[in-house]
Every structure is written in C-alpha cells, then in structure tokens.
Design an enzyme around this catalytic site. Structure first.
Site, mmCIF file in Angstrom:
data_model
loop_
_atom_site.group_PDB
_atom_site.id
_atom_site.type_symbol
_atom_site.label_atom_id
_atom_site.label_comp_id
_atom_site.label_asym_id
_atom_site.label_seq_id
_atom_site.Cartn_x
_atom_site.Cartn_y
_atom_site.Cartn_z
ATOM 1 N N GLU A 13 0.623 -0.573 -4.763
ATOM 2 C CA GLU A 13 -0.504 0.419 -5.001
ATOM 3 C C GLU A 13 0.099 1.968 -4.842
ATOM 4 O O GLU A 13 0.745 2.084 -3.977
ATOM 5 C CB GLU A 13 -1.532 0.278 -3.982
ATOM 6 C CG GLU A 13 -2.837 0.855 -4.264
ATOM 7 C CD GLU A 13 -2.800 2.086 -3.041
ATOM 8 O OE1 GLU A 13 -3.734 2.863 -3.485
ATOM 9 O OE2 GLU A 13 -1.804 2.217 -2.523
ATOM 10 N N GLU B 285 -4.013 4.226 -8.439
ATOM 11 C CA GLU B 285 -5.428 4.721 -7.756
ATOM 12 C C GLU B 285 -5.467 5.990 -8.224
ATOM 13 O O GLU B 285 -5.038 6.793 -7.951
ATOM 14 C CB GLU B 285 -5.437 4.811 -6.360
ATOM 15 C CG GLU B 285 -6.752 5.240 -5.875
ATOM 16 C CD GLU B 285 -7.044 5.197 -4.445
ATOM 17 O OE1 GLU B 285 -7.635 5.984 -3.863
ATOM 18 O OE2 GLU B 285 -6.422 4.166 -3.780
ATOM 19 N N HIS C 88 0.881 -1.175 -0.069
ATOM 20 C CA HIS C 88 0.145 -0.209 -0.022
ATOM 21 C C HIS C 88 1.021 1.264 0.036
ATOM 22 O O HIS C 88 1.578 1.524 1.015
ATOM 23 C CB HIS C 88 -0.920 0.073 1.267
ATOM 24 C CG HIS C 88 -1.735 0.976 1.084
ATOM 25 N ND1 HIS C 88 -1.993 2.010 2.321
ATOM 26 C CD2 HIS C 88 -2.940 1.517 0.466
ATOM 27 C CE1 HIS C 88 -2.960 2.591 2.193
ATOM 28 N NE2 HIS C 88 -3.397 2.585 1.125
ATOM 29 N N HIS D 237 -1.253 10.911 -1.975
ATOM 30 C CA HIS D 237 -2.675 10.590 -1.541
ATOM 31 C C HIS D 237 -3.486 11.547 -1.336
ATOM 32 O O HIS D 237 -4.617 11.727 -1.809
ATOM 33 C CB HIS D 237 -2.479 9.619 -0.351
ATOM 34 C CG HIS D 237 -3.835 8.942 0.210
ATOM 35 N ND1 HIS D 237 -4.412 9.778 1.156
ATOM 36 C CD2 HIS D 237 -4.418 8.242 -0.419
ATOM 37 C CE1 HIS D 237 -5.573 9.080 1.503
ATOM 38 N NE2 HIS D 237 -5.857 8.203 0.464
ATOM 39 N N ASP E 254 -1.078 6.298 -5.605
ATOM 40 C CA ASP E 254 -2.086 7.155 -5.872
ATOM 41 C C ASP E 254 -1.653 8.343 -6.706
ATOM 42 O O ASP E 254 -0.634 8.831 -6.505
ATOM 43 C CB ASP E 254 -2.493 7.900 -4.515
ATOM 44 C CG ASP E 254 -2.903 6.785 -3.289
ATOM 45 O OD1 ASP E 254 -3.972 6.195 -3.388
ATOM 46 O OD2 ASP E 254 -2.096 6.586 -2.386
#
Length: 257
Positions: free
Chosen positions: A54, A122, A26, A69, A56
């Site tokens: 992952e 993301e 993450h 993020h 952002d």
C-alpha cells in the site's frame, strides 16, 4: 471464509486474486531507523518478502504524482510547508527520515515494483478536488503491467474511476471519522462516511476499513454480497485475530504478517 466473487470481477484479472493474499505492507515494509515509509527501499523490502504494497499518492505544484502520505513535509523531511506547494524536482531532493531515500514519483515506484507485488494506490484526493489526481494516476497506470488497485476515502474519487477507468480495481476506505483531521468535515458528512452510506455513490469493488470500525454489521452485509473487506492498519497478530473472521486481508505494519 472469504467473500464470494461477484460477476464481473474477471475484468480485474490477477489484481482480484491478489486482493486476498498476500498481506499488504502499509507504506511498504518500513522500519524505524531503517527504510523510511513510502520509500523505494521500503517497496524493495516488501517485494523481497513477498508482500503486497500500500502506498500514498498526491499531486505536486507542477501536477506530478508523488508517493507521500502527509499533507505537510515536516515529519519525514524536516522541511516546513505543504507538499503540494513544491515541484516534483524540489521534492526529489528532500531526504526521508535522515536517510539517502527521497520522495519518489509514482512512476518510479511502480517501475521498481514491476510485477513483483500487488500495489494498492491510496489517492490523497481532498474532498471537493476530484479529477486531476485521478487522471494523472490513470495515465501512469497505462504503462504498468503489474496488479494494482486504487483506494482512498473520497467517494467521488472512486466514482471518477468507475466512470473513466472501470477496469481498475477500486477499494473505498473508511473508519470511525472521529480524529482531528475528520473534524474538518461537516458532521453530517462524517456520520454518512462512517456508516458506509457512500458505497452506492462510490461503487467500489472492496472496502478498506479501519480497525476502529471493525467488526461492522453493515460491512458484513456488503461482504456477504461479494464485496471483500481489507482491515487497516493492523499492528499485531492479536489485532488481526480480533477481526479476521470478518475480513479477507489486512494492511499491516510493525510485525511479520
């Protein structure tokens, strides 16, 4: 038992296979006092350990895609204000969590990662603002040769990719929609998103679901039809054990998955 493959998944190639394994770090493999989240150092660390990643992505004031993020800069940089009000050059000068790491562009992050890891991108697309970020990310992905997927909470963002770049693997995010950020949305929309009523609109290839809605009988139905489930954010082996029978992979942080 993992979700059975559906017809058409062969278009995603290696990305489809790596959706199931390895586990997904993450915001990269970051630690308190070490490599900051969503930093090149965190991505390097994830690659070194053999994890997927992952991260952002959102747009800057000058239309560049950068990896970060939060909407606001304070928590990680100490600078007040919104990320979208700054240019990519201004953001690249900001230090992350008191380290020498700075806010990377998506292009720089993918260049560092290369083919070493599957990357789940993301898209931080606000509801009602679909198109600009999706187009920019699509342009960047043309030059990337590693396995990737796009994920995010906005079903219209997924629909954009389904229409304009269908060869990119897509994962629709959802959770209980009960936190402070979610309360900015209309109650009817929040209820619909939590009930996965937007899947038909979004046309995702898999679902990325928060632990606060797992296990989910409705998600189990989608999974039985060949739509894999990825759990987030898993912060202990015990949390994973509680939902693993209903999921195909996990987005994790804080332990060695």
């Amino acid at each position: 038992m993992r979700a059975r493959p559906r017809p058409g998944t062969e278009v995603f190639g290696e990305a489809w296979e790596r959706l199931f394994d390895p586990p997904i770090a993450h915001r990269g493999l970051w630690t308190q006092g070490g490599a900051p989240e969503n930093s090149l150092a965190a991505f390097q660390a994830a690659c070194a350990k053999g994890y997927s990643i992952e991260l952002d992505v959102q747009l800057t004031a000058d239309g560049q895609a950068v990896v970060f993020h939060d909407d606001r800069l304070e928590r990680l940089t100490g600078v007040e204000g919104r990320l979208r009000d700054h240019t990519a050059a201004e953001l690249s000068a900001m230090k992350l969590s008191g380290t020498d790491e700075t806010i990377p562009t998506l292009a720089d992050a993918l260049a560092v990662i290369g083919h070493r890891a599957m990357v789940q991108i993301e898209l931080k697309t606000p509801f009602g603002e679909v198109g600009e970020l999706e187009k920019k990310v699509s342009e960047i992905l043309i030059d990337h040769n590693g396995p990737i997927a796009v994920i995010g909470f906005n079903p219209y963002s997924h629909a954009w990719f389904a229409d304009h770049n269908p060869q990119v693997l897509r994962g629709l995010d959802s959770y209980s929609w009960n936190d402070e950020n979610a309360r900015k949305l209309a109650p009817e929309l929040r209820k619909s998103l939590a009930a996965l009523e937007q899947v038909e609109l979004a046309r995702p290839d898999f679902l990325a679901l928060g632990l606060d809605m797992l296990p989910s009988p409705r998600a189990d139905v989608f999974r039985a039809k060949g739509m894999p489930i990825v759990a987030w954010t898993v912060r202990s082996p015990e949390q994973w054990d509680a939902v693993s029978d209903h999921c195909d992979n996990l987005i994790f942080e804080g332990f060695a998955a």
